[in-house]
Design a protein around this motif. Structure first.
Motif, mmCIF file in Angstrom:
data_model
loop_
_atom_site.group_PDB
_atom_site.id
_atom_site.type_symbol
_atom_site.label_atom_id
_atom_site.label_comp_id
_atom_site.label_asym_id
_atom_site.label_seq_id
_atom_site.Cartn_x
_atom_site.Cartn_y
_atom_site.Cartn_z
ATOM 1 N N ARG A 178 13.605 64.359 -78.884
ATOM 2 C CA ARG A 178 13.906 64.613 -77.478
ATOM 3 C C ARG A 178 13.095 65.803 -77.011
ATOM 4 O O ARG A 178 13.363 66.928 -77.420
ATOM 5 C CB ARG A 178 15.409 64.853 -77.310
ATOM 6 C CG ARG A 178 16.199 63.573 -77.380
ATOM 7 C CD ARG A 178 17.536 63.734 -78.103
ATOM 8 N NE ARG A 178 18.173 62.440 -78.330
ATOM 9 C CZ ARG A 178 17.874 61.631 -79.360
ATOM 10 N NH1 ARG A 178 16.997 62.002 -80.267
ATOM 11 N NH2 ARG A 178 18.477 60.478 -79.496
ATOM 12 N N GLN A 236 20.678 50.131 -79.326
ATOM 13 C CA GLN A 236 20.501 51.568 -79.190
ATOM 14 C C GLN A 236 21.855 52.201 -78.966
ATOM 15 O O GLN A 236 22.524 51.939 -77.966
ATOM 16 C CB GLN A 236 19.548 51.940 -78.057
ATOM 17 C CG GLN A 236 19.270 53.446 -78.001
ATOM 18 C CD GLN A 236 18.104 53.808 -77.133
ATOM 19 O OE1 GLN A 236 17.762 53.100 -76.192
ATOM 20 N NE2 GLN A 236 17.476 54.940 -77.430
ATOM 21 N N GLN A 268 10.360 56.719 -74.444
ATOM 22 C CA GLN A 268 11.490 56.197 -73.667
ATOM 23 C C GLN A 268 11.788 57.190 -72.560
ATOM 24 O O GLN A 268 12.185 58.324 -72.811
ATOM 25 C CB GLN A 268 12.727 56.005 -74.544
ATOM 26 C CG GLN A 268 13.858 55.309 -73.805
ATOM 27 C CD GLN A 268 15.027 54.975 -74.704
ATOM 28 O OE1 GLN A 268 15.440 55.779 -75.531
ATOM 29 N NE2 GLN A 268 15.600 53.794 -74.546
ATOM 30 N N PHE A 309 13.044 52.084 -86.789
ATOM 31 C CA PHE A 309 12.827 53.207 -85.892
ATOM 32 C C PHE A 309 13.278 54.524 -86.497
ATOM 33 O O PHE A 309 14.265 54.592 -87.234
ATOM 34 C CB PHE A 309 13.594 52.982 -84.580
ATOM 35 C CG PHE A 309 12.926 51.991 -83.681
ATOM 36 C CD1 PHE A 309 13.060 50.626 -83.899
ATOM 37 C CD2 PHE A 309 12.145 52.410 -82.614
ATOM 38 C CE1 PHE A 309 12.433 49.704 -83.077
ATOM 39 C CE2 PHE A 309 11.521 51.492 -81.779
ATOM 40 C CZ PHE A 309 11.657 50.144 -82.022
ATOM 41 N N GLY A 310 12.558 55.570 -86.142
ATOM 42 C CA GLY A 310 13.004 56.915 -86.437
ATOM 43 C C GLY A 310 14.109 57.321 -85.474
ATOM 44 O O GLY A 310 14.407 56.595 -84.523
ATOM 45 N N PRO A 311 14.717 58.483 -85.672
ATOM 46 C CA PRO A 311 15.856 58.920 -84.853
ATOM 47 C C PRO A 311 15.463 59.387 -83.460
ATOM 48 O O PRO A 311 16.319 59.606 -82.617
ATOM 49 C CB PRO A 311 16.437 60.078 -85.661
ATOM 50 C CG PRO A 311 15.276 60.605 -86.436
ATOM 51 C CD PRO A 311 14.415 59.423 -86.756
ATOM 52 N N GLY A 312 14.173 59.541 -83.205
ATOM 53 C CA GLY A 312 13.717 59.991 -81.889
ATOM 54 C C GLY A 312 13.552 61.501 -81.832
ATOM 55 O O GLY A 312 14.231 62.253 -82.543
ATOM 56 N N PHE A 321 9.907 57.887 -79.848
ATOM 57 C CA PHE A 321 10.343 57.210 -81.059
ATOM 58 C C PHE A 321 9.135 56.781 -81.875
ATOM 59 O O PHE A 321 8.177 56.206 -81.360
ATOM 60 C CB PHE A 321 11.163 55.949 -80.732
ATOM 61 C CG PHE A 321 12.538 56.221 -80.239
ATOM 62 C CD1 PHE A 321 12.817 56.244 -78.881
ATOM 63 C CD2 PHE A 321 13.574 56.450 -81.136
ATOM 64 C CE1 PHE A 321 14.100 56.488 -78.419
ATOM 65 C CE2 PHE A 321 14.860 56.695 -80.676
ATOM 66 C CZ PHE A 321 15.127 56.717 -79.322
ATOM 67 N N GLY A 329 24.119 57.720 -79.048
ATOM 68 C CA GLY A 329 23.427 58.904 -79.549
ATOM 69 C C GLY A 329 21.915 58.779 -79.514
ATOM 70 O O GLY A 329 21.200 59.755 -79.763
ATOM 71 N N GLY A 330 21.413 57.575 -79.233
ATOM 72 C CA GLY A 330 19.979 57.387 -79.062
ATOM 73 C C GLY A 330 19.279 56.603 -80.152
ATOM 74 O O GLY A 330 18.183 56.093 -79.934
ATOM 75 N N GLY A 331 19.883 56.500 -81.338
ATOM 76 C CA GLY A 331 19.207 55.807 -82.423
ATOM 77 C C GLY A 331 19.027 54.318 -82.150
ATOM 78 O O GLY A 331 19.874 53.684 -81.509
ATOM 79 N N ILE A 332 17.920 53.763 -82.596
ATOM 80 C CA ILE A 332 17.607 52.342 -82.379
ATOM 81 C C ILE A 332 17.620 51.622 -83.716
ATOM 82 O O ILE A 332 16.986 52.067 -84.677
ATOM 83 C CB ILE A 332 16.229 52.170 -81.717
ATOM 84 C CG1 ILE A 332 16.202 52.863 -80.356
ATOM 85 C CG2 ILE A 332 15.889 50.689 -81.555
ATOM 86 C CD1 ILE A 332 14.847 52.845 -79.680
#
Lengths: 113, 110
Positions: A109, B37, A37, A104-107, A90, B40-43
Protein backbone atom coordinates in the motif's frame (compact mmCIF):
# COMPACT_ATOMS: atom_id res chain seq x y z
CA UNK A 1 6.28 -20.44 4.07
CA UNK A 2 5.04 -17.51 2.05
CA UNK A 3 4.71 -18.33 -1.64
CA UNK A 4 4.82 -14.76 -2.98
CA UNK A 5 6.14 -12.09 -0.66
CA UNK A 6 6.37 -8.34 -1.07
CA UNK A 7 8.20 -5.72 0.92
CA UNK A 8 7.30 -3.34 2.27
CA UNK A 9 3.61 -3.87 3.04
CA UNK A 10 3.07 -0.17 3.64
CA UNK A 11 4.96 2.74 2.16
CA UNK A 12 4.25 6.38 2.96
CA UNK A 13 6.46 8.89 1.22
CA UNK A 14 6.67 12.43 -0.10
CA UNK A 15 6.14 13.53 -3.68
CA UNK A 16 9.31 13.52 -5.69
CA UNK A 17 10.98 10.70 -3.77
CA UNK A 18 12.29 7.49 -5.34
CA UNK A 19 11.18 4.19 -3.83
CA UNK A 20 11.40 0.47 -4.53
CA UNK A 21 9.08 -2.44 -3.86
CA UNK A 22 10.52 -5.93 -3.79
CA UNK A 23 8.83 -9.17 -4.75
CA UNK A 24 10.03 -12.73 -4.32
CA UNK A 25 8.37 -16.05 -5.13
CA UNK A 26 9.53 -19.44 -3.91
CA UNK A 27 7.23 -21.46 -6.15
CA UNK A 28 9.69 -22.01 -8.97
CA UNK A 29 7.43 -20.12 -11.37
CA UNK A 30 8.74 -18.72 -14.64
CA UNK A 31 6.38 -15.75 -14.94
CA UNK A 32 5.95 -12.79 -12.62
CA UNK A 33 3.67 -9.76 -12.79
CA UNK A 34 3.15 -6.33 -11.30
CA UNK A 35 -0.39 -5.02 -10.97
CA UNK A 36 -1.69 -1.68 -9.78
CA UNK A 37 -5.03 -1.50 -7.98
CA UNK A 38 -6.39 2.01 -7.80
CA UNK A 39 -9.03 3.51 -5.54
CA UNK A 40 -11.79 2.12 -7.76
CA UNK A 41 -10.38 -1.35 -7.12
CA UNK A 42 -9.59 -2.16 -10.76
CA UNK A 43 -6.56 -4.38 -11.20
CA UNK A 44 -4.34 -3.18 -14.04
CA UNK A 45 -1.36 -5.08 -15.38
CA UNK A 46 1.80 -3.02 -15.40
CA UNK A 47 4.55 -5.47 -16.29
CA UNK A 48 5.07 -9.15 -16.87
CA UNK A 49 8.36 -11.00 -16.93
CA UNK A 50 8.93 -14.51 -18.15
CA UNK A 51 12.21 -16.05 -17.03
CA UNK A 52 13.74 -12.61 -16.43
CA UNK A 53 12.62 -11.31 -19.83
CA UNK A 54 10.16 -8.42 -20.09
CA UNK A 55 7.00 -9.63 -21.83
CA UNK A 56 4.40 -6.98 -21.10
CA UNK A 57 5.05 -3.31 -20.58
CA UNK A 58 1.69 -1.62 -20.49
CA UNK A 59 1.22 2.11 -20.79
CA UNK A 60 3.04 2.95 -17.62
CA UNK A 61 5.09 6.13 -17.06
CA UNK A 62 8.78 5.46 -17.55
CA UNK A 63 9.24 6.56 -13.94
CA UNK A 64 8.33 2.94 -13.21
CA UNK A 65 11.13 0.52 -13.90
CA UNK A 66 10.92 -3.19 -13.18
CA UNK A 67 14.03 -5.23 -12.56
CA UNK A 68 14.30 -9.00 -12.48
CA UNK A 69 17.68 -10.12 -11.17
CA UNK A 70 16.57 -13.75 -11.38
CA UNK A 71 13.32 -15.52 -12.12
CA UNK A 72 12.37 -15.63 -8.43
CA UNK A 73 12.52 -11.87 -8.01
CA UNK A 74 10.77 -8.96 -9.68
CA UNK A 75 11.34 -5.57 -8.14
CA UNK A 76 9.61 -2.32 -8.98
CA UNK A 77 11.44 0.97 -8.76
CA UNK A 78 9.52 4.22 -8.95
CA UNK A 79 11.23 7.55 -9.56
CA UNK A 80 9.87 11.00 -8.79
CA UNK A 81 6.74 9.76 -7.06
CA UNK A 82 3.51 11.60 -7.78
CA UNK A 83 0.24 11.81 -5.87
CA UNK A 84 -1.46 9.68 -8.52
CA UNK A 85 0.92 6.82 -7.81
CA UNK A 86 -0.90 6.19 -4.54
CA UNK A 87 -2.42 2.73 -4.89
CA UNK A 88 -1.96 -0.86 -3.88
CA UNK A 89 0.67 -2.68 -5.92
CA UNK A 90 0.39 -6.44 -6.22
CA UNK A 91 3.04 -8.83 -7.37
CA UNK A 92 1.96 -12.20 -8.73
CA UNK A 93 3.49 -15.26 -10.31
CA UNK A 94 2.34 -18.20 -12.42
CA UNK A 95 4.10 -21.32 -13.71
CA UNK A 96 4.07 -20.09 -17.27
CA UNK A 97 1.34 -17.93 -18.73
CA UNK A 98 -2.07 -16.64 -17.74
CA UNK A 99 -3.71 -19.89 -18.66
CA UNK A 100 -2.40 -21.12 -15.35
CA UNK A 101 -3.28 -20.10 -11.82
CA UNK A 102 -1.70 -16.87 -10.59
CA UNK A 103 -0.48 -16.55 -7.03
CA UNK A 104 -0.58 -13.09 -5.52
CA UNK A 105 1.56 -11.36 -2.97
CA UNK A 106 -0.09 -9.52 -0.05
CA UNK A 107 0.17 -6.14 -1.78
CA UNK A 108 2.10 -2.98 -1.00
CA UNK A 109 0.00 0.00 0.00
CA UNK A 110 1.72 3.10 -1.32
CA UNK A 111 0.64 6.53 -0.15
CA UNK A 112 2.28 9.56 -1.70
CA UNK A 113 1.83 12.80 0.25
CA UNK B 1 -10.60 -6.83 -27.39
CA UNK B 2 -12.17 -9.17 -24.86
CA UNK B 3 -14.59 -7.50 -22.50
CA UNK B 4 -15.50 -9.01 -19.17
CA UNK B 5 -18.67 -8.08 -17.35
CA UNK B 6 -19.71 -9.19 -13.91
CA UNK B 7 -23.05 -9.02 -12.21
CA UNK B 8 -24.19 -7.99 -9.77
CA UNK B 9 -21.74 -5.28 -8.78
CA UNK B 10 -22.86 -5.50 -5.16
CA UNK B 11 -24.67 -8.26 -3.34
CA UNK B 12 -25.85 -8.38 0.25
CA UNK B 13 -27.37 -11.57 1.60
CA UNK B 14 -28.18 -13.31 4.85
CA UNK B 15 -26.04 -16.07 6.26
CA UNK B 16 -27.03 -19.42 4.80
CA UNK B 17 -28.30 -18.11 1.47
CA UNK B 18 -27.21 -19.57 -1.85
CA UNK B 19 -25.12 -17.03 -3.74
CA UNK B 20 -24.62 -16.70 -7.49
CA UNK B 21 -22.20 -14.31 -9.17
CA UNK B 22 -22.12 -14.09 -12.95
CA UNK B 23 -19.39 -13.35 -15.45
CA UNK B 24 -19.81 -12.83 -19.20
CA UNK B 25 -17.08 -12.33 -21.76
CA UNK B 26 -17.13 -11.34 -25.38
CA UNK B 27 -14.71 -13.58 -27.28
CA UNK B 28 -13.53 -17.16 -27.19
CA UNK B 29 -11.19 -18.10 -24.39
CA UNK B 30 -9.17 -21.08 -23.26
CA UNK B 31 -9.60 -20.56 -19.51
CA UNK B 32 -11.38 -18.36 -17.02
CA UNK B 33 -10.20 -17.41 -13.55
CA UNK B 34 -12.20 -16.69 -10.42
CA UNK B 35 -10.40 -14.86 -7.64
CA UNK B 36 -11.35 -13.58 -4.22
CA UNK B 37 -10.11 -10.37 -2.63
CA UNK B 38 -10.54 -10.25 1.12
CA UNK B 39 -11.51 -7.06 2.96
CA UNK B 40 -7.91 -6.92 4.14
CA UNK B 41 -6.78 -6.73 0.51
CA UNK B 42 -5.23 -10.13 -0.12
CA UNK B 43 -6.06 -11.82 -3.44
CA UNK B 44 -6.53 -15.56 -3.70
CA UNK B 45 -7.10 -17.60 -6.81
CA UNK B 46 -10.22 -19.75 -6.36
CA UNK B 47 -10.63 -21.54 -9.67
CA UNK B 48 -9.29 -21.74 -13.16
CA UNK B 49 -11.59 -23.59 -15.51
CA UNK B 50 -11.97 -24.16 -19.20
CA UNK B 51 -15.07 -26.35 -19.27
CA UNK B 52 -17.80 -27.81 -17.12
CA UNK B 53 -17.75 -27.37 -13.39
CA UNK B 54 -15.31 -27.30 -10.50
CA UNK B 55 -16.07 -27.57 -6.80
CA UNK B 56 -14.02 -26.66 -3.77
CA UNK B 57 -15.76 -26.88 -0.43
CA UNK B 58 -18.84 -24.65 -0.58
CA UNK B 59 -17.69 -22.96 -3.77
CA UNK B 60 -18.75 -24.13 -7.20
CA UNK B 61 -17.70 -22.59 -10.51
CA UNK B 62 -19.33 -23.39 -13.82
CA UNK B 63 -18.58 -22.30 -17.34
CA UNK B 64 -20.53 -22.47 -20.58
CA UNK B 65 -18.09 -21.90 -23.40
CA UNK B 66 -20.78 -21.63 -26.08
CA UNK B 67 -22.68 -18.96 -24.16
CA UNK B 68 -19.45 -17.24 -23.00
CA UNK B 69 -20.66 -17.24 -19.44
CA UNK B 70 -19.43 -18.42 -16.08
CA UNK B 71 -21.01 -18.48 -12.65
CA UNK B 72 -19.59 -18.71 -9.18
CA UNK B 73 -21.89 -20.21 -6.57
CA UNK B 74 -21.53 -20.24 -2.81
CA UNK B 75 -23.66 -22.67 -0.84
CA UNK B 76 -24.58 -22.11 2.83
CA UNK B 77 -22.97 -18.66 2.74
CA UNK B 78 -21.17 -17.41 5.82
CA UNK B 79 -20.04 -13.92 6.91
CA UNK B 80 -16.43 -14.96 6.26
CA UNK B 81 -17.36 -15.29 2.57
CA UNK B 82 -17.71 -11.50 2.48
CA UNK B 83 -15.20 -10.34 -0.10
CA UNK B 84 -14.87 -9.07 -3.64
CA UNK B 85 -15.07 -11.81 -6.25
CA UNK B 86 -13.35 -11.16 -9.55
CA UNK B 87 -13.39 -13.06 -12.81
CA UNK B 88 -10.67 -12.71 -15.41
CA UNK B 89 -9.97 -14.14 -18.86
CA UNK B 90 -6.83 -14.23 -21.01
CA UNK B 91 -6.26 -11.36 -23.39
CA UNK B 92 -6.85 -12.33 -27.00
CA UNK B 93 -3.38 -11.38 -28.13
CA UNK B 94 -1.26 -12.27 -25.16
CA UNK B 95 -0.41 -15.35 -23.15
CA UNK B 96 0.65 -13.18 -20.25
CA UNK B 97 -2.18 -10.75 -19.78
CA UNK B 98 -5.58 -11.14 -18.15
CA UNK B 99 -8.64 -9.00 -18.75
CA UNK B 100 -10.25 -8.39 -15.40
CA UNK B 101 -13.87 -7.95 -14.48
CA UNK B 102 -14.79 -5.08 -12.17
CA UNK B 103 -15.56 -7.44 -9.31
CA UNK B 104 -18.65 -8.26 -7.26
CA UNK B 105 -18.65 -7.05 -3.69
CA UNK B 106 -20.40 -9.64 -1.54
CA UNK B 107 -21.53 -8.99 2.02
CA UNK B 108 -23.01 -11.82 4.05
CA UNK B 109 -24.86 -10.66 7.15
CA UNK B 110 -25.09 -12.92 10.20
Amino acid sequence: DTAVSQTPKYLVTQMGNDKSIKCEQNLGHDTMYWYKQDSKKFLKIMFSYNNKELIINETVPNRFSPKSPDKAHLNLHINSLELGDSAVYFCASSPLAVRETQYFGPGTRLLVL
Amino acid sequence: KNEVEQSPQNLTAQEGEFITINCSYSVGISALHWLQQHPGGGIVSLFMLSSGKKKHGRLIATINIQEKHSSLHITASHPRDSAVYICAVPHMDSNYQLIWGAGTKLIIKP
